[in-house]
Design an enzyme around this catalytic site. Structure first.
Site, PDB file in Angstrom:
ATOM      1  N   SER A   1       3.475  -2.612  10.305  1.00 19.41           N
ATOM      2  CA  SER A   1       4.923  -2.580  10.499  1.00 19.41           C
ATOM      3  C   SER A   1       5.619  -3.891  10.140  1.00 19.41           C
ATOM      4  O   SER A   1       6.583  -4.288  10.796  1.00 19.41           O
ATOM      5  CB  SER A   1       5.262  -2.161  11.939  1.00 19.41           C
ATOM      6  OG  SER A   1       4.787  -0.851  12.193  1.00 19.41           O
TER       7      SER A   1
ATOM      8  N   HIS B   1      -9.278   0.707   4.841  1.00 23.23           N
ATOM      9  CA  HIS B   1      -8.007   0.961   5.523  1.00 23.23           C
ATOM     10  C   HIS B   1      -8.242   1.880   6.728  1.00 23.23           C
ATOM     11  O   HIS B   1      -9.095   2.773   6.678  1.00 23.23           O
ATOM     12  CB  HIS B   1      -7.008   1.597   4.553  1.00 23.23           C
ATOM     13  CG  HIS B   1      -5.618   1.628   5.114  1.00 23.23           C
ATOM     14  ND1 HIS B   1      -5.208   2.622   5.966  1.00 23.23           N
ATOM     15  CD2 HIS B   1      -4.580   0.777   4.984  1.00 23.23           C
ATOM     16  CE1 HIS B   1      -3.947   2.379   6.326  1.00 23.23           C
ATOM     17  NE2 HIS B   1      -3.548   1.263   5.746  1.00 23.23           N
TER      18      HIS B   1
ATOM     19  N   LYS C   1       0.087   4.286  -0.279  1.00 21.38           N
ATOM     20  CA  LYS C   1      -0.556   5.477   0.299  1.00 21.38           C
ATOM     21  C   LYS C   1      -0.359   6.692  -0.627  1.00 21.38           C
ATOM     22  O   LYS C   1      -0.283   6.524  -1.841  1.00 21.38           O
ATOM     23  CB  LYS C   1      -0.037   5.739   1.712  1.00 21.38           C
ATOM     24  CG  LYS C   1      -0.072   4.472   2.572  1.00 21.38           C
ATOM     25  CD  LYS C   1       0.134   4.743   4.025  1.00 21.38           C
ATOM     26  CE  LYS C   1       0.231   3.420   4.762  1.00 21.38           C
ATOM     27  NZ  LYS C   1       0.132   3.561   6.205  1.00 21.38           N
TER      28      LYS C   1
ATOM     29  N   GLU D   1      -5.415  -5.516  10.348  1.00 22.63           N
ATOM     30  CA  GLU D   1      -4.388  -4.505  10.604  1.00 22.63           C
ATOM     31  C   GLU D   1      -4.681  -3.816  11.936  1.00 22.63           C
ATOM     32  O   GLU D   1      -5.469  -2.850  11.975  1.00 22.63           O
ATOM     33  CB  GLU D   1      -4.396  -3.454   9.489  1.00 22.63           C
ATOM     34  CG  GLU D   1      -4.082  -4.012   8.121  1.00 22.63           C
ATOM     35  CD  GLU D   1      -3.537  -2.932   7.211  1.00 22.63           C
ATOM     36  OE1 GLU D   1      -2.382  -3.071   6.785  1.00 22.63           O
ATOM     37  OE2 GLU D   1      -4.220  -1.946   6.963  1.00 22.63           O
TER      38      GLU D   1
ATOM     39  N   GLU E   1      -6.748   4.368   7.817  1.00 20.61           N
ATOM     40  CA  GLU E   1      -6.640   5.812   7.554  1.00 20.61           C
ATOM     41  C   GLU E   1      -7.917   6.339   6.895  1.00 20.61           C
ATOM     42  O   GLU E   1      -8.327   7.474   7.133  1.00 20.61           O
ATOM     43  CB  GLU E   1      -5.406   6.096   6.683  1.00 20.61           C
ATOM     44  CG  GLU E   1      -4.129   5.890   7.484  1.00 20.61           C
ATOM     45  CD  GLU E   1      -2.921   5.449   6.676  1.00 20.61           C
ATOM     46  OE1 GLU E   1      -2.894   5.622   5.450  1.00 20.61           O
ATOM     47  OE2 GLU E   1      -1.991   4.894   7.302  1.00 20.61           O
TER      48      GLU E   1
ATOM     49  N   GLY F   1       2.339   1.801  10.772  1.00 21.78           N
ATOM     50  CA  GLY F   1       3.261   2.926  10.646  1.00 21.78           C
ATOM     51  C   GLY F   1       3.930   3.317  11.956  1.00 21.78           C
ATOM     52  O   GLY F   1       4.541   4.380  12.049  1.00 21.78           O
TER      53      GLY F   1
ATOM     54  N   ASN G   1       0.866  -1.186   0.000  1.00 22.62           N
ATOM     55  CA  ASN G   1       0.000   0.000   0.000  1.00 22.62           C
ATOM     56  C   ASN G   1       0.899   1.231   0.000  1.00 22.62           C
ATOM     57  O   ASN G   1       1.493   1.569   1.016  1.00 22.62           O
ATOM     58  CB  ASN G   1      -0.885  -0.035   1.257  1.00 22.62           C
ATOM     59  CG  ASN G   1      -1.682   1.242   1.436  1.00 22.62           C
ATOM     60  OD1 ASN G   1      -1.858   2.011   0.490  1.00 22.62           O
ATOM     61  ND2 ASN G   1      -2.161   1.471   2.653  1.00 22.62           N
TER      62      ASN G   1
HETATM   63  C1  PEP Z   1      -0.635  -0.094   6.030  1.00 25.57           C
HETATM   64  O1  PEP Z   1      -0.660   1.082   5.741  1.00 25.57           O
HETATM   65  O2  PEP Z   1      -1.570  -0.842   5.667  1.00 25.57           O
HETATM   66  C2  PEP Z   1       0.483  -0.595   6.819  1.00 25.57           C
HETATM   67  C3  PEP Z   1       0.424  -1.820   7.263  1.00 25.57           C
HETATM   68  O3  PEP Z   1       1.529   0.284   7.032  1.00 25.57           O
HETATM   69  P1  PEP Z   1       2.962  -0.068   7.697  1.00 25.57           P
HETATM   70  O4  PEP Z   1       3.436  -1.354   7.050  1.00 25.57           O
HETATM   71  O5  PEP Z   1       3.812   1.094   7.368  1.00 25.57           O
HETATM   72  O6  PEP Z   1       2.709  -0.250   9.155  1.00 25.57           O
END
Ligand code: PEP
Length: 249
Positions: free
Chosen positions: A212, A94, A11, A166, A96, A172, A9
């Site tokens: 992460s 997601h 973003k 997630e 966000e 992040g 992703n």
């Molecule tokens: C994400 O944005 O779906 C995500 C898992 O980000 P990160 O891997 O940076 O934690």
């Protein structure tokens, strides 16, 4: 055997030149044939990405789409616009989108239906906030997210659904769920599908972990029985890191 999937992703990162460089780097790698590899660039880079990847096994997903199919939705992108540029997969829900753009389970149920009716595949994201885990409500939160957004679907519709658990506290932040925490939740998610549908479907749905994931922790997380891959944010912006994660199965 469930699909094993690694999805990046991107973003709101990577303009035209950066997209071209990253995709050209990714194209150079030998890729394991049994892993589905997906990248989700920004809307403005979708057409370019589909074009650049036409001879590669990497497929392109969108990061979002509108609930409506067309009409007065200034600034929005419809499912048919995605399909028109060769994108047949969309990330929905997601964290966000949920936190910054107020998408809730009911909006998402609508978007899922719009996408399914257009024949799109969906990576459906969900997961609990830190306070919800600390107060031991994480299982209930996940159950509610799935029930409200997905559990009215037919069994057949699930062939177009990929789940991505997630935990919001791990996105992040550099803080990853432990492999045991991921496994525990993924097994719970499968048990919910079994309860609402049947064991056969529960065993077929791919459930990705996101939060992460990095080259250094991917192998341990992907080795868990109910983890079928990852949705990768930060580490998907670097070709070496992303491909190290793809090769971590
Ligand atoms: C994400 O944005 O779906 C995500 C898992 O980000 P990160 O891997 O940076 O934690």
């Amino acid at each position: 055997m469930r699909d094993q999937i690694v999805a990046g992703n991107w973003k709101m990162n990577n303009d035209q030149n950066e997209t071209q460089s990253l995709l050209n780097e990714l194209k150079k790698y030998n890729k394991p044939e049994k892993i589905r590899i997906i990248v989700a660039p920004a809307f403005t880079q979708l057409s370019q990405s589909v074009d650049l990847l036409k001879d590669d096994i990497i497929t392109v997903a969108a990061q979002n789409m509108n609930l409506a199919v067309s009409g007065a939705h200034t600034g929005e992108i419809s499912v048919n616009m995605l399909k028109g540029v060769g994108v047949n997969l969309v990330v929905l829900g997601h964290s966000e989108r949920r936190s910054l753009y107020h998408e809730n389970n009911l909006t998402l149920a609508g978007k899922v239906n719009t996408a399914l009716e257009a024949g799109m595949e969906i990576i459906f994201c969900f997961g609990e906030q830190l306070e919800e885990r600390k107060s031991n409500r994480h299982f209930n939160v996940v159950k509610e997210q799935l029930s409200e957004a997905l559990f009215s679907l037919s069994v057949a519709a699930w062939s177009q659904i990929i789940l991505a658990y997630e935990p919001v506290w791990a996105i992040g932040t550099g803080e990853t769920a432990s492999p045991d925490q991921a496994q525990e939740m993924h097994a719970y998610i499968r048990s919910l599908i079994q309860e609402h549908y049947n064991e056969n479907l529960a065993q077929k749905v791919s459930i990705l972990y996101g939060g992460s994931v990095k080259p250094g922790n991917a192998e341990e997380i992907f080795s868990m029985q109910d983890v079928d891959g990852g949705l990768i944010g930060g580490a998907s912006l670097n070709s070496d890191d992303f491909m190290a994660i793809v090769n971590a199965f």
